[in-house]
Design a protein around this motif. Structure first.
Motif, mmCIF file in Angstrom:
data_model
loop_
_atom_site.group_PDB
_atom_site.id
_atom_site.type_symbol
_atom_site.label_atom_id
_atom_site.label_comp_id
_atom_site.label_asym_id
_atom_site.label_seq_id
_atom_site.Cartn_x
_atom_site.Cartn_y
_atom_site.Cartn_z
ATOM 1 N N GLY A 49 54.366 79.737 -6.647
ATOM 2 C CA GLY A 49 53.932 79.350 -5.312
ATOM 3 C C GLY A 49 54.142 80.434 -4.281
ATOM 4 O O GLY A 49 53.816 80.249 -3.107
ATOM 5 N N GLY A 50 54.704 81.571 -4.685
ATOM 6 C CA GLY A 50 54.913 82.679 -3.771
ATOM 7 C C GLY A 50 56.255 82.653 -3.059
ATOM 8 O O GLY A 50 56.490 83.452 -2.159
ATOM 9 N N ILE A 51 57.144 81.754 -3.430
ATOM 10 C CA ILE A 51 58.459 81.672 -2.808
ATOM 11 C C ILE A 51 59.370 82.714 -3.441
ATOM 12 O O ILE A 51 59.492 82.785 -4.654
ATOM 13 N N VAL A 74 66.876 75.448 -3.503
ATOM 14 C CA VAL A 74 65.850 74.589 -4.097
ATOM 15 C C VAL A 74 65.931 74.693 -5.608
ATOM 16 O O VAL A 74 66.301 75.728 -6.147
ATOM 17 N N ARG A 75 65.591 73.589 -6.266
ATOM 18 C CA ARG A 75 65.527 73.595 -7.730
ATOM 19 C C ARG A 75 64.091 73.857 -8.133
ATOM 20 O O ARG A 75 63.169 73.240 -7.605
ATOM 21 N N VAL A 76 63.893 74.777 -9.070
ATOM 22 C CA VAL A 76 62.550 75.072 -9.567
ATOM 23 C C VAL A 76 62.566 75.078 -11.091
ATOM 24 O O VAL A 76 63.586 75.361 -11.717
ATOM 25 N N VAL A 77 61.424 74.778 -11.662
ATOM 26 C CA VAL A 77 61.261 74.834 -13.109
ATOM 27 C C VAL A 77 61.192 76.298 -13.509
ATOM 28 O O VAL A 77 60.515 77.100 -12.864
ATOM 29 N N ARG A 78 61.899 76.665 -14.546
ATOM 30 C CA ARG A 78 61.973 78.072 -14.971
ATOM 31 C C ARG A 78 60.608 78.698 -15.211
ATOM 32 O O ARG A 78 60.378 79.842 -14.871
ATOM 33 N N ASN A 79 59.696 77.946 -15.824
ATOM 34 C CA ASN A 79 58.403 78.522 -16.176
ATOM 35 C C ASN A 79 57.536 78.838 -14.970
ATOM 36 O O ASN A 79 56.519 79.504 -15.108
#
Length: 93
Positions: A49-51, A74-79
């Motif tokens: 997402g560009g973050i 923030v929590r993000v999915v590794r992939n």
């Protein structure tokens, strides 16, 4: 023999498609998996997402926690991590 000669162009087209499209895509997917598996705390990363953020915690094999601003995690999915901007040095044992 004549029937085999009709399939030669089809076989050649498939071989060219494999070499030009499928094989490079598989190689890129393997490189991405290796990059995601090697993530560690302190790495600067960019998400799909560009973050941009710094890995503050590696939660499990599916997600990581990124610090995107001071005190904002923030929590993000590794992939979804597309690029590692800067790596941290491994901890000395």
């Amino acid at each position: 023999m004549e029937a085999f000669a009709q399939f030669v162009p089809l076989i050649l087209i498939f071989a060219i498609m494999y070499l030009l499209l499928i094989r490079p895509q598989q190689k890129k997917a393997k490189e991405h998996q290796a990059m995601v598996a090697a993530l560690r705390r302190g790495d600067q990363v960019v998400t799909a997402g560009g973050i941009m953020g710094k890995v503050s915690k590696v939660k499990d094999e599916r997600e990581v926690e990124l610090e995107i601003a001071a005190g904002v995690n923030v929590r993000v999915v590794r992939n979804t991590i597309t690029q590692v901007v800067s790596k941290t040095e491994p901890a000395k044992e």
